[in-house]
Design an enzyme around this catalytic site. Sequence first.
Site, PDB file in Angstrom:
ATOM      1  N   ASP A 194     -15.116   2.660   7.405  1.00 13.26           N
ATOM      2  CA  ASP A 194     -14.055   3.528   6.898  1.00 13.26           C
ATOM      3  C   ASP A 194     -14.522   4.303   5.681  1.00 13.26           C
ATOM      4  OD1 ASP A 194     -11.287   4.534   6.619  1.00 13.26           O
ATOM      5  OD2 ASP A 194     -11.483   3.493   4.706  1.00 13.26           O
TER       6      ASP A 194
ATOM      7  N   HIS B 199       0.854  -1.188   0.000  1.00 15.73           N
ATOM      8  CA  HIS B 199       0.000   0.000   0.000  1.00 15.73           C
ATOM      9  C   HIS B 199       0.887   1.234   0.000  1.00 15.73           C
ATOM     10  CE1 HIS B 199      -3.479   2.542   0.757  1.00 15.73           C
ATOM     11  NE2 HIS B 199      -2.654   3.245   1.511  1.00 15.73           N
TER      12      HIS B 199
ATOM     13  N   ARG C 277     -14.218  12.804   6.616  1.00 15.03           N
ATOM     14  CA  ARG C 277     -12.955  13.472   6.955  1.00 15.03           C
ATOM     15  C   ARG C 277     -12.505  14.371   5.815  1.00 15.03           C
ATOM     16  NH1 ARG C 277      -9.411   8.685   7.478  1.00 15.03           N
ATOM     17  NH2 ARG C 277      -7.742  10.179   7.669  1.00 15.03           N
TER      18      ARG C 277
ATOM     19  N   SER D 129      -7.526   3.817   9.056  1.00 17.80           N
ATOM     20  CA  SER D 129      -8.268   3.748   7.793  1.00 17.80           C
ATOM     21  C   SER D 129      -7.557   2.796   6.821  1.00 17.80           C
ATOM     22  CB  SER D 129      -8.355   5.162   7.211  1.00 17.80           C
ATOM     23  OG  SER D 129      -8.726   5.143   5.863  1.00 17.80           O
TER      24      SER D 129
ATOM     25  N   LYS E 223      -8.613  -1.637   6.040  1.00 21.41           N
ATOM     26  CA  LYS E 223      -8.903  -2.220   4.729  1.00 21.41           C
ATOM     27  C   LYS E 223      -7.906  -3.323   4.395  1.00 21.41           C
ATOM     28  CE  LYS E 223      -9.039   2.029   3.378  1.00 21.41           C
ATOM     29  NZ  LYS E 223      -9.146   3.366   2.832  1.00 21.41           N
TER      30      LYS E 223
END
Length: 430
Positions: free
Chosen positions: A166, A87, A173, A188, A192
Amino acid sequence: MPDSSHDAVEVITAKRDGHELSDSQIDWVISAYTRGDVADEQMSALAMAILLNGMDRREIARWTAAMIASGERMDFSGLSRPTADKHSTGGVGDKITLPLAPLVAACGVAVPQLSGRGLGHTGGTLDKLESIPGWRAALSNEEMLAQLDSVGAVICAAGDGLAPADKKLYALRDVTGTVEAIPLIASSIMSKKIAEGTGALVLDVKVGTGAFMKDVDSARELAETMVALGQDAGVHTVALLTDMSTPLGRTAGNALEVQESVDVLAGGGPADVVELTLALAREMLAGAGRDDIDPADRLADGSAMDAWKQMVRAQDGDPDADLPVARESHVVTASSSGVLTRLDAMAVGMAAWRLGAGRARKEDPVQAGAGVVWHARPGDEVTAGEPLFTLLTDEPARFDRALASLDGGYDIAPAGSSYTPHPLVIDRVG
Ligand code: URA
């Protein structure tokens, strides 16, 4: 019957006054918000209190677990190979997922990449891949599993079932000035990734003008928080802190970045993109227990390219089709000769976005061919009157605003000036 064990005002005021939230307050507020029993304005106030007062490690772990529990968890334990994912916290010209997923698959490790679309100045992986004619982002869980078994790599859209808390909270947000809270970013991302079910995870935490985290200390804090969350959940997690003061590669834009990724898979491509792809691949392989394999061999022998073509075809894309090209172009030339000493990632990202490569609202379309090509990287010599940037878009009215973003976004020092390169990989956490 509604769960009235807590109420929203009690949870908000606790965090507003600097107290730790209890496990049961956290479980309650996430679950009640997901159901719609806590209103957006209440969750906004809580997110702001968290941004201002923080959360400790227990609170962050519990918040993450509650967001995971709000939806489904995927399970890849039935696959014949180990799984590893990557990620990135997002950067300009960051196309690394595209060559990385098939490269790691070619090394025998399955890559389940659930990705998103871009918002703001950083591009989204799905937007890039959607510039390939026919390619489809939406897969069912069954299709995803079958592709992981046959090809070994899937890059697709995360379904609505994964961490729905989320999804709702991130959108909130985004419009309440509370994206930048480290506990909220870490939970967050990790909710995931943990719900996705990968066995190993490598985080590419970007640092610099084009990243969320502008300085190394805050990037390290985010990396340490995420690595702890992953390890606590049994996912082998490491993070690399990597430079995002300069954009990656030579292009920012959807089809442009697909082409650059294919160049890397063909054994060429920009040196920094190759370096980061290999560094992340080595970490993913090590996390999956396959550090006996050198990914550079699989780039060189064409097996990563074969995996790319299979991956694209499995999602109805044509890997041999011509990519879309923008209708209009505008060249910016160097105003003086010398050495390019700075190329600002944020300036380039904003220019690509304004040319139509990115979107301002999540429902906006993106242009496949739009973007920026930079013909020099910091450290390169440039010659007055020679091309420095090519701007591409289908709508020429966009050129002026894109040019304004590039203004002041680069420096040319007199010929012979010294230039000290920044390291691409700044640190490793894990
Ligand atoms: N990416 C995410 O998925 N969540 C954040 O909070 C920030 C970046």
